[in-house]
Design a protein around this motif. Structure first.
Motif, mmCIF file in Angstrom:
data_model
loop_
_atom_site.group_PDB
_atom_site.id
_atom_site.type_symbol
_atom_site.label_atom_id
_atom_site.label_comp_id
_atom_site.label_asym_id
_atom_site.label_seq_id
_atom_site.Cartn_x
_atom_site.Cartn_y
_atom_site.Cartn_z
ATOM 1 N N LEU A 12 28.463 -15.325 -49.561
ATOM 2 C CA LEU A 12 27.634 -16.172 -50.660
ATOM 3 C C LEU A 12 28.279 -16.370 -51.762
ATOM 4 C CD1 LEU A 12 25.079 -16.757 -52.021
ATOM 5 C CD2 LEU A 12 24.598 -14.260 -52.321
ATOM 6 N N ILE A 13 29.383 -15.685 -52.060
ATOM 7 C CA ILE A 13 29.891 -15.741 -53.346
ATOM 8 C C ILE A 13 31.042 -16.945 -53.038
ATOM 9 C CG2 ILE A 13 31.815 -14.615 -54.866
ATOM 10 C CD1 ILE A 13 30.040 -11.953 -54.534
ATOM 11 N N TYR A 14 31.519 -16.713 -51.859
ATOM 12 C CA TYR A 14 32.618 -17.976 -51.629
ATOM 13 C C TYR A 14 31.873 -19.308 -51.531
ATOM 14 C CZ TYR A 14 35.781 -20.680 -48.724
ATOM 15 O OH TYR A 14 36.347 -21.635 -48.305
ATOM 16 N N TYR A 15 30.627 -19.141 -50.988
ATOM 17 C CA TYR A 15 30.044 -20.544 -51.084
ATOM 18 C C TYR A 15 29.630 -21.016 -52.433
ATOM 19 C CZ TYR A 15 25.790 -23.671 -50.767
ATOM 20 O OH TYR A 15 25.120 -24.958 -51.036
ATOM 21 N N LEU A 16 29.332 -20.292 -53.220
ATOM 22 C CA LEU A 16 28.727 -20.599 -54.645
ATOM 23 C C LEU A 16 30.017 -20.884 -55.480
ATOM 24 C CD1 LEU A 16 26.248 -17.718 -55.590
ATOM 25 C CD2 LEU A 16 25.781 -20.151 -54.901
ATOM 26 N N VAL A 17 31.191 -20.255 -55.407
ATOM 27 C CA VAL A 17 32.506 -20.329 -56.262
ATOM 28 C C VAL A 17 33.289 -21.350 -55.417
ATOM 29 C CG1 VAL A 17 34.201 -19.354 -57.163
ATOM 30 C CG2 VAL A 17 32.426 -18.017 -57.114
ATOM 31 N N LYS A 18 33.148 -21.576 -54.321
ATOM 32 C CA LYS A 18 34.403 -22.368 -53.837
ATOM 33 C C LYS A 18 34.102 -23.489 -53.212
ATOM 34 C CE LYS A 18 38.233 -19.751 -53.775
ATOM 35 N NZ LYS A 18 39.529 -20.297 -54.657
ATOM 36 N N GLU A 19 32.405 -23.429 -52.645
ATOM 37 C CA GLU A 19 32.097 -24.981 -52.220
ATOM 38 C C GLU A 19 31.106 -25.555 -53.145
ATOM 39 O OE1 GLU A 19 30.308 -24.408 -48.201
ATOM 40 O OE2 GLU A 19 32.154 -23.323 -47.533
ATOM 41 N N LYS A 20 30.366 -24.812 -53.953
ATOM 42 C CA LYS A 20 29.468 -25.302 -54.853
ATOM 43 C C LYS A 20 30.097 -25.534 -56.193
ATOM 44 C CE LYS A 20 25.657 -26.762 -53.429
ATOM 45 N NZ LYS A 20 25.526 -27.962 -53.306
ATOM 46 N N GLY A 21 31.253 -24.940 -56.723
ATOM 47 C CA GLY A 21 31.963 -25.089 -57.866
ATOM 48 C C GLY A 21 31.456 -24.318 -58.987
ATOM 49 N N PHE A 22 30.442 -23.144 -58.654
ATOM 50 C CA PHE A 22 30.089 -22.382 -59.646
ATOM 51 C C PHE A 22 31.237 -21.231 -60.269
ATOM 52 C CE2 PHE A 22 26.088 -23.201 -57.612
ATOM 53 C CZ PHE A 22 25.048 -22.809 -58.263
ATOM 54 N N THR A 23 30.870 -21.107 -61.660
ATOM 55 C CA THR A 23 31.904 -20.135 -62.556
ATOM 56 C C THR A 23 31.386 -18.901 -62.081
ATOM 57 O OG1 THR A 23 30.333 -20.107 -64.169
ATOM 58 C CG2 THR A 23 31.999 -21.681 -64.507
ATOM 59 N N LEU A 24 32.365 -17.791 -62.213
ATOM 60 C CA LEU A 24 31.874 -16.625 -61.785
ATOM 61 C C LEU A 24 30.617 -16.094 -62.419
ATOM 62 C CD1 LEU A 24 35.517 -14.790 -61.991
ATOM 63 C CD2 LEU A 24 34.184 -15.677 -59.805
ATOM 64 N N GLN A 25 30.468 -16.439 -63.640
ATOM 65 C CA GLN A 25 29.245 -16.106 -64.462
ATOM 66 C C GLN A 25 27.901 -16.978 -63.968
ATOM 67 O OE1 GLN A 25 28.820 -13.635 -66.591
ATOM 68 N NE2 GLN A 25 26.583 -13.883 -66.296
ATOM 69 N N GLY A 26 28.251 -18.080 -63.767
ATOM 70 C CA GLY A 26 27.280 -18.901 -63.099
ATOM 71 C C GLY A 26 26.959 -18.294 -61.733
ATOM 72 N N ALA A 27 27.859 -17.755 -60.788
ATOM 73 C CA ALA A 27 27.408 -17.292 -59.567
ATOM 74 C C ALA A 27 26.694 -16.108 -59.769
ATOM 75 C CB ALA A 27 28.678 -17.347 -58.608
ATOM 76 N N ARG A 28 27.057 -15.206 -60.784
ATOM 77 C CA ARG A 28 26.484 -13.883 -60.949
ATOM 78 C C ARG A 28 24.985 -14.247 -61.298
ATOM 79 N NH1 ARG A 28 31.496 -11.797 -62.787
ATOM 80 N NH2 ARG A 28 31.041 -12.970 -64.932
#
Length: 112
Positions: free
Chosen positions: A61-77
């Motif tokens: 889930l984190i990989y998808y948000l950060v690496k594929e969707k380009g979320f910042t860490l805070q955005g993913a959190r």
């Protein structure tokens, strides 16, 4: 009826196995573990991380948000905090669709 051996299902995975599955460095997973509360692998007596399937789902889930969707860490959190179940379901759906696509591409090659 012949005896059929029950397939042994693996319960724990090493950080190396998780990293290989995602194609990332183990250091990234250790970093994410410190940044996200949803990654909590158990540690054995030696201190080696033991990831369950649930842990791996959360790392994906984190990989998808950060690496594929380009979320910042805070955005993913924030995204995870707002609705972790919806986010997880979306990732599982994408994983399933990728498998279907791979199967169809293989089938297409075999037919030609």
């Amino acid at each position: 009826m012949p005896y059929k051996e029950k397939e042994i299902e693996k319960k724990y995975f090493t950080i190396g196995e998780v990293a290989d599955e995602l194609g990332v460095a183990t250091s990234l997973i250790r970093f994410w573990e410190g940044e996200f509360d949803i990654i909590k692998p158990k540690k054995n007596r030696k201190g080696n991380r033991q990831f369950t399937k649930e842990d791996i789902k959360n790392v994906k889930l984190i990989y998808y948000l950060v690496k594929e969707k380009g979320f910042t860490l805070q955005g993913a959190r924030d995204f995870i905090k707002n609705d972790v179940d919806a986010a997880t379901n979306k990732v599982e759906l994408i994983e399933s669709l990728k498998k279907v696509r791979t199967f169809l591409e293989t089938l297409k090659k075999e037919l030609h």
